[in-house]
Design an enzyme around this catalytic site. Structure first.
Site, PDB file in Angstrom:
ATOM      1  N   GLU A  99     -10.999   2.094 -69.598  1.00  0.00           N
ATOM      2  CA  GLU A  99      -9.540   2.161 -69.490  1.00  0.00           C
ATOM      3  C   GLU A  99      -9.000   3.578 -69.301  1.00  0.00           C
ATOM      4  O   GLU A  99      -8.005   3.759 -68.602  1.00  0.00           O
ATOM      5  CB  GLU A  99      -8.893   1.536 -70.734  1.00  0.00           C
ATOM      6  N   SER A 375      -4.860 -42.024 -46.608  1.00  0.00           N
ATOM      7  CA  SER A 375      -3.659 -42.469 -45.896  1.00  0.00           C
ATOM      8  C   SER A 375      -2.356 -41.917 -46.462  1.00  0.00           C
ATOM      9  O   SER A 375      -1.302 -42.097 -45.846  1.00  0.00           O
ATOM     10  CB  SER A 375      -3.596 -43.997 -45.896  1.00  0.00           C
TER      11      SER A 375
END
Length: 799
Positions: A99, A375
């Protein structure tokens, strides 16, 4: 030039130089003043450093649609503060390495750190190092909103410098380690060590420390319970950073990398009962630019569209009931229920497994899947665009006949052709060939554009897509289908489905996030599709989903399974809507096999789930019917001739159909003649040449067969004559037997001739057993009338 003139010129140059110096000074002074004032304006409303907030960051909260608190965003919040003196130095260094490697050297803001982080990301992959210092992250996570603006970055830097003046490095690091979110409800390093490893911080190994140090950047993406491989890769980046900055030796780094992630972990934690919905809230906010750590840790008040009562009922029916008999635990389902008018998501059924629902950020079958829609796609890719762009009526005649494209033969669910049918009949009975032919008559990109307007973005749009046979690049989720179908029920207005209405920051700032409606189609398209889909529910393939007294439209969808499976499907869908709610349901298995597939009985479950959830959501609500817009007119058609019915037309021959106002009534089906380019002509010529070549070769083969047959016939006749002569010589005394033999030979010859004639019949007259299976078979092939069967099933349930 005289000396006087030279002196005057020299004085003028000096004056100009002095003026330039003064002007330059004034410009820089102005810029400095303006910059100072601007900086003052940016930082004047910066919040004060609050030790209480720095030590105890605020948990974000989730609210439902009525503004009632549902839960902390992390579910069950777990905090276990630790003193920096109890954190081993190697554990501290794991966080510092990934970090903020120069944490001990900078004064809150580190320009060199920003450049180094950029270089590390380019060399080792994105995420190797972050750009902000640890001090800046503490400020950002505890005091400021997560918006990414220049003003916020200036305030962040200002507060970081002030913080470095007020607190020691150890104090700042302790604040950081106790404030960051690690996932699974764990705030701070102490809670994370307990949740993931069931250990005290002082007992963490280098491998465990590196795993935890990698989590805060993206707790869900690096979740070791869910994604052990990604977590291991992230841990490796942390260990490499520790080695590069001389925090550990290369030998220790390699040793830590070889430890299996799964072997380190303790059992998973359980979370909130609304976890599926909360998970989607987090995903939505991240997609809209919110930082994950601040969603958990920034004290945000997140107002959502959640209907807690409907969500609880959805969770209940997803586990199985007497009316919804799930075949086994492996059978999956995904459900989304949303507001038709606004796009607000009310409930999500993401997984049937109760334990999976309690695991934070688990796989969501309502939002994460990408499956073939069958469909259910026909209104979106075929009939919707045909009405929108070509202004077809619901009576538009389409010839249902044999259809072959690029050597692939398409067929209907019943294996038959039905001649001229209307668009309405084709959609209600879910015939495939009329849908494909409708798709083919659209101009290039029209189908894709229409789908994109409804939030379904496709890479391709081949003829097979017309009936839901999508390729690997494309696929849809229940969330996608619910959003698209809702537009049909909302007069053509599309709202992107959303779960968050607004976010309020600790500063009081509010960000509105409701979905804005856009016009996806004309109101005549939306209404005409809806009117046909109402018939699907009333008398077509969707009768099992019908709810008495509720005006509703919907469509079924199934997809064919892999080879080796008969009378089954891979996916089973039902998508339907009222003027109030829209729901999309998918059912099936994660992986289809000969042991796991959706049989004809199980295909009913999608409709039953829809019926249960829609009925529950709609109770005690006045649901209006769909209103016909002025752009649509009803026309009574004489079915015998396709013309407008007269006073003399028998009522049994009259059908009411919908037309876009101002269009003419067609009397016959005329295919659209598409424009062809020179390239199209060239390709057609090449195809014709190939066809002629194949026909010539076929003719040669036929001639060879004929020659072979003639030769065989001649040999047979010679053998028969020889046998006859031998028979005559041997049985000359018995005339009756001598005459009987030729009769039998004659009969034999006649039978052979008949057999040859049968073999010569055109093979096209025979049924083709090798027709290509299509990815759609909404109606069960063994039933002549699924509508009748569905009604019978409804009656049985009522009894």
């Amino acid at each position: 030039m005289s000396k006087v003139t030279m002196k005057r010129s020299s004085r003028r140059k000096k004056r100009r130089f002095i003026k330039f110096i003064i002007a330059t000074f004034l410009i820089f002074l102005s810029l400095f003043i303006i910059g100072g004032l601007s900086l003052f304006a940016l930082v004047q409303d910066t919040p004060e450093l609050s030790e209480d907030q720095l030590q105890n960051p605020i948990t974000s909260v989730i609210y439902d649609k009525d503004g009632k608190k549902v839960a902390n965003i992390a579910g069950v919040e777990h905090r276990l503060p630790v003193s920096i003196d109890d954190v081993p130095i190697e554990v501290q260094n794991a966080f510092i390495a990934i970090e903020d490697a120069r944490f001990q050297k900078h004064s809150g803001v580190d320009l060199k750190r920003i450049g180094g982080a950029l270089l590390a990301n380019l060399e080792e992959g994105w995420g190797a190092e972050g750009g902000s210092t640890i001090t800046q992250q503490v400020v950002k996570n505890t005091l400021l909103s997560p918006e990414k603006t220049f003003k916020r970055k200036v305030q962040e830097a200002y507060l970081a410098i002030q913080m470095e003046k007020k607190y020691s490095k150890d104090q700042i690091l302790e604040m950081y380690l106790n404030s960051i979110y690690f996932g699974h409800g764990a705030y701070g390093l102490g809670a994370a060590a307990e949740v993931y490893f069931n250990k005290d911080v002082s007992d963490l190994t280098v491998s465990e420390a590196a795993l935890l140090a990698g989590l805060p950047q993206r707790p869900s993406g690096y979740d070791p319970f869910k994604y052990p491989e990604e977590a291991a890769n992230r841990r490796e980046l942390v260990l490499s950073a520790m080695e590069r900055h001389n925090f550990i030796s290369s030998d220790r780094a390699e040793e830590a990398k070889t430890t299996e992630v799964e072997s380190l972990l303790s059992p998973k934690q359980k979370n909130n009962s609304y976890q599926v919905f909360i998970d989607y809230v987090i995903e939505e906010l991240i997609a809209k630019g919110f930082e994950e750590n601040q969603l958990y840790n920034g004290g945000l008040e997140i107002y959502t569209t959640l209907d807690t009562e409907t969500q609880s009922y959805t969770n209940e029916v997803m586990t199985g009931t007497d009316t919804i008999p799930f075949p086994d635990e492996a059978f999956k389902a995904g459900v989304v229920l949303m507001d038709t008018k606004t796009g607000a998501i009310r409930a999500i059924g993401g997984n049937r497994d109760p334990e999976s629902n309690e695991v934070q950020r688990g796989f969501n079958f309502a939002t994460d899947i990408k499956r073939q829609p069958g469909s259910t796609i026909k209104p979106i890719l075929d009939y919707g665009p045909a009405i929108e762009y070509n202004k077809w009526s619901t009576y538009q005649q389409i010839k249902d006949e044999k259809l072959e494209i690029d050597g692939k033969e398409f067929k209907n669910y019943d294996g038959r052709f039905h001649g001229m049918v209307s668009m309405r009949e084709a959609l209600v009975k879910s015939y495939n060939i009329p849908a494909i032919k409708t798709f083919l008559e659209l101009e290039d990109e029209q189908a894709k554009q229409f789908a994109a307007n409804l939030g379904i973005n496709l890479e391709h749009a081949y003829p097979s897509y017309a009936i839901g046979g999508f390729g690997d690049e494309d696929g849809v989720s229940p969330l996608d289908m619910a959003g698209a179908y809702a537009a049909f029920g909302n007069n053509g207005q599309y709202h992107e489905p959303y779960a968050v209405t607004k976010v309020e920051y600790p500063t009081g700032e509010v960000q509105q996030l409701q979905s804005e409606g856009i016009k996806a189609m004309n109101d005549y398209t939306a209404y005409m599709i809806t009117d046909m889909l109402k018939d699907v529910v009333e008398e077509g393939t969707g009768t099992l989903a019908k709810i008495d007294g509720l005006p509703m439209a919907g469509k079924t969808g199934t997809t064919n399974p892999p080879e080796g499976i008969t009378n089954g499907s891979t996916d089973s869908w039902f998508v339907g809507y009222t003027t109030e709610y829209t729901a999309a349901v998918w059912t099936g298995y994660e992986t289809t096999s000969t042991e796991q597939f959706v049989n004809q009985e199980d295909a009913r479950i999608s409709r039953l789930l829809f019926k249960e959830i829609m009925s529950h959501a709609s109770q005690n609500i006045e649901t209006a019917d769909f209103t016909k817009p002025a752009s649509v007119e009803e026309v009574k058609i004489d079915m015998r001739n396709g013309k407008v019915a007269s006073h003399h037309t028998p009522s049994s021959s009259i059908v009411t159909e919908l037309f876009v106002k101002g269009t003419t009534i067609p009397t016959e089906y005329i295919p659209v003649q598409k424009q062809t380019t020179n390239e199209d002509v060239k390709q057609q010529e090449e195809k014709d040449q190939e066809k002629e070549k194949e026909q010539a070769e076929k003719k040669k083969e036929q001639e060879k067969e004929k020659e072979k047959e003639k030769k065989e016939k001649a040999e047979n006749e010679g053998n028969q004559k020889k046998e006859k002569q031998e028979s005559n010589d041997k049985n000359a005394s018995d005339r009756d037997k001598k005459e009987e033999k030729p009769d039998k030979d004659t009969n034999s010859k006649s039978e052979q001739k008949d057999k040859k004639e049968e073999n010569k019949k055109d093979p096209k007259d025979e049924p083709d057993s090798n027709q290509t299976e299509q990815p759609d078979s909404d109606e069960e092939p063994n039933n002549k009338d699924e509508s009748k069967e569905s009604n019978e099933n409804d009656n049985e349930e009522e009894d």
